[in-house]
Design a protein around this motif. Structure first.
Motif, PDB file in Angstrom:
ATOM      1  N   MET A 149       1.017  -1.367   0.726  1.00 33.87           N
ATOM      2  CA  MET A 149      -0.227   0.381   0.106  1.00 33.87           C
ATOM      3  C   MET A 149       0.758   1.344  -0.406  1.00 33.87           C
ATOM      4  O   MET A 149       1.828   1.197   0.715  1.00 33.87           O
ATOM      5  N   SER A 150       0.604   1.875  -0.893  1.00 31.46           N
ATOM      6  CA  SER A 150       1.542   3.588  -0.973  1.00 31.46           C
ATOM      7  C   SER A 150       0.597   3.865  -0.510  1.00 31.46           C
ATOM      8  O   SER A 150      -0.507   4.713  -0.914  1.00 31.46           O
ATOM      9  N   ARG A 151       1.085   4.872   0.591  1.00 30.00           N
ATOM     10  CA  ARG A 151       0.331   5.942   0.817  1.00 30.00           C
ATOM     11  C   ARG A 151       1.221   7.575   0.066  1.00 30.00           C
ATOM     12  O   ARG A 151       2.585   7.879   0.906  1.00 30.00           O
ATOM     13  N   TYR A 152       0.410   7.988  -0.430  1.00 32.99           N
ATOM     14  CA  TYR A 152       0.941   9.082  -1.520  1.00 32.99           C
ATOM     15  C   TYR A 152       0.118  10.403  -1.180  1.00 32.99           C
ATOM     16  O   TYR A 152      -1.215  10.090  -1.950  1.00 32.99           O
ATOM     17  N   ALA A 153       0.341  11.373  -1.717  1.00 28.28           N
ATOM     18  CA  ALA A 153      -0.242  12.289  -1.964  1.00 28.28           C
ATOM     19  C   ALA A 153       0.819  13.213  -2.659  1.00 28.28           C
ATOM     20  O   ALA A 153       1.708  13.720  -2.599  1.00 28.28           O
ATOM     21  N   GLU A 154      -0.457  14.100  -3.970  1.00 26.68           N
ATOM     22  CA  GLU A 154      -0.046  15.451  -4.850  1.00 26.68           C
ATOM     23  C   GLU A 154      -0.765  16.362  -4.251  1.00 26.68           C
ATOM     24  O   GLU A 154      -2.215  16.154  -4.957  1.00 26.68           O
ATOM     25  N   ARG A 155      -0.777  17.501  -3.934  1.00 27.13           N
ATOM     26  CA  ARG A 155      -1.876  18.732  -4.404  1.00 27.13           C
ATOM     27  C   ARG A 155      -0.875  19.803  -4.441  1.00 27.13           C
ATOM     28  O   ARG A 155       0.542  20.267  -4.720  1.00 27.13           O
ATOM     29  N   THR A 156      -1.629  20.445  -5.453  1.00 24.79           N
ATOM     30  CA  THR A 156      -1.762  21.798  -5.904  1.00 24.79           C
ATOM     31  C   THR A 156      -2.053  22.909  -5.502  1.00 24.79           C
ATOM     32  O   THR A 156      -3.454  22.563  -5.347  1.00 24.79           O
ATOM     33  N   ARG A 157      -1.643  23.875  -4.581  1.00 21.52           N
ATOM     34  CA  ARG A 157      -2.614  25.024  -4.323  1.00 21.52           C
ATOM     35  C   ARG A 157      -2.146  26.431  -4.889  1.00 21.52           C
ATOM     36  O   ARG A 157      -1.438  27.062  -5.147  1.00 21.52           O
ATOM     37  N   GLU A 158      -2.977  27.148  -5.696  1.00 20.32           N
ATOM     38  CA  GLU A 158      -2.329  28.754  -6.167  1.00 20.32           C
ATOM     39  C   GLU A 158      -3.868  29.779  -6.296  1.00 20.32           C
ATOM     40  O   GLU A 158      -4.618  29.415  -6.476  1.00 20.32           O
ATOM     41  N   THR A 159      -3.412  30.455  -5.656  1.00 27.35           N
ATOM     42  CA  THR A 159      -3.948  31.649  -5.409  1.00 27.35           C
ATOM     43  C   THR A 159      -3.620  32.702  -5.865  1.00 27.35           C
ATOM     44  O   THR A 159      -2.929  32.825  -6.976  1.00 27.35           O
ATOM     45  N   LYS A 160      -4.366  33.822  -6.042  1.00 32.12           N
ATOM     46  CA  LYS A 160      -3.089  35.367  -6.389  1.00 32.12           C
ATOM     47  C   LYS A 160      -2.014  35.337  -5.535  1.00 32.12           C
ATOM     48  O   LYS A 160      -1.485  37.019  -6.033  1.00 32.12           O
ATOM     49  N   GLU A 161      -2.377  34.767  -4.498  1.00 33.63           N
ATOM     50  CA  GLU A 161      -0.994  34.875  -3.230  1.00 33.63           C
ATOM     51  C   GLU A 161       0.225  34.162  -4.113  1.00 33.63           C
ATOM     52  O   GLU A 161       1.446  34.733  -3.726  1.00 33.63           O
ATOM     53  N   THR A 162      -0.344  33.011  -3.532  1.00 31.06           N
ATOM     54  CA  THR A 162       1.127  31.895  -4.255  1.00 31.06           C
ATOM     55  C   THR A 162       0.572  30.860  -4.466  1.00 31.06           C
ATOM     56  O   THR A 162      -0.269  30.843  -5.756  1.00 31.06           O
ATOM     57  N   LEU A 163       1.281  30.259  -5.387  1.00 33.59           N
ATOM     58  CA  LEU A 163       1.095  28.412  -6.105  1.00 33.59           C
ATOM     59  C   LEU A 163       2.515  27.700  -5.168  1.00 33.59           C
ATOM     60  O   LEU A 163       3.422  27.705  -4.982  1.00 33.59           O
ATOM     61  N   VAL A 164       1.573  26.818  -5.031  1.00 31.20           N
ATOM     62  CA  VAL A 164       2.353  25.849  -3.981  1.00 31.20           C
ATOM     63  C   VAL A 164       2.151  24.401  -4.348  1.00 31.20           C
ATOM     64  O   VAL A 164       0.794  23.734  -4.254  1.00 31.20           O
ATOM     65  N   GLU A 165       3.257  23.711  -4.473  1.00 32.84           N
ATOM     66  CA  GLU A 165       3.429  22.619  -4.930  1.00 32.84           C
ATOM     67  C   GLU A 165       3.874  21.743  -4.256  1.00 32.84           C
ATOM     68  O   GLU A 165       5.243  21.393  -3.398  1.00 32.84           O
ATOM     69  N   VAL A 166       2.825  19.889  -3.839  1.00 30.86           N
ATOM     70  CA  VAL A 166       3.401  19.512  -2.316  1.00 30.86           C
ATOM     71  C   VAL A 166       3.213  17.692  -3.259  1.00 30.86           C
ATOM     72  O   VAL A 166       2.299  16.828  -3.736  1.00 30.86           O
ATOM     73  N   LYS A 167       4.406  16.839  -2.716  1.00 32.07           N
ATOM     74  CA  LYS A 167       3.985  15.927  -3.335  1.00 32.07           C
ATOM     75  C   LYS A 167       4.714  15.143  -2.157  1.00 32.07           C
ATOM     76  O   LYS A 167       6.136  14.895  -1.716  1.00 32.07           O
ATOM     77  N   LEU A 168       4.302  14.079  -1.357  1.00 30.66           N
ATOM     78  CA  LEU A 168       4.578  13.661  -0.149  1.00 30.66           C
ATOM     79  C   LEU A 168       3.770  11.617   0.290  1.00 30.66           C
ATOM     80  O   LEU A 168       2.618  11.988  -0.131  1.00 30.66           O
ATOM     81  N   GLU A 169       5.038  11.490  -0.200  1.00 31.35           N
ATOM     82  CA  GLU A 169       4.745  10.024   0.313  1.00 31.35           C
ATOM     83  C   GLU A 169       5.438   9.849   1.572  1.00 31.35           C
ATOM     84  O   GLU A 169       6.777   9.926   2.588  1.00 31.35           O
TER      85      GLU A 169
END
Length: 193
Positions: free
Chosen positions: A1-21
């Protein structure tokens, strides 16, 4: 079982990209415009033993607040997704972390109920380019979005770099232990987390 996620959050202020295993070996890549925050995130995720990547851009350049907050939100959401239904995890963890003269207690519960109580008694306005008021704010943003109940207390220490770093390391170490899969049980008297 792989416990993994990818998320991107973009607003007018920031751009955040997360990959987490969650089940990794501490291979971490951090790139935000806040250098001391990069150092702290690297410590936290390394001691969590996750394989992770956090990339953030500041679109407005006001100060460090939006980057720190949005990384906390996105990392918290990634953790919540990656941990899944929490079946079999140890769930609770507490640790006391020394760093030279500093001593910091971290206790947490992967309960599904996000909350943070952070008392580090920080006196300086900044350490490097990170506003010290954003240290508890990061932990709050992470906790509320991850569903982790988190308590952090400074027991002793006067070097605020050491105090803050002990807190980030402690959160990483405690998350690693609490994420450990022990069996196939849901650790709750309610039967669900």
């Amino acid at each position: 079982m792989s416990r993994y996620a990818e998320r991107t959050r973009e607003t007018k202020e920031t751009l955040v990209e997360v990959k987490l295993e969650i089940d990794g070996n501490g291979e971490v890549k951090i790139d935000t415009p806040v250098s001391f925050f990069n150092h702290m995130l690297h410590s936290m995720l390394f001691y969590m033993s996750s394989n992770s990547s956090v990339l953030a851009k500041d679109k407005q350049g006001f100060d460090d607040h939006h980057v720190v907050e949005d990384v906390g939100i996105t990392l918290g959401q990634s953790f919540k997704e990656a941990i899944g239904d929490k079946r079999g995890i140890k769930r609770f963890s507490s640790i006391v972390v020394p760093m030279d003269e500093a001593l910091v207690l971290v206790a947490l519960d992967i309960s599904g109920r996000g909350f943070a109580s952070v008392d580090l008694d920080l006196k300086r306005e900044k350490v490097g380019d990170l506003s010290t008021e954003n240290v508890p704010h990061f932990f709050w943003s992470f906790s509320v979005n991850s569903g982790v109940t988190l308590h952090i207390r400074k027991l002793s220490g006067f070097n605020e770099h050491h105090v803050i770093e002990a807190a980030f390391k402690g959160v990483g170490l405690a998350l690693r232990e609490a994420c450990t899969i022990q069996d196939n049980l849901v650790r709750s008297t309610k039967g669900s987390l």
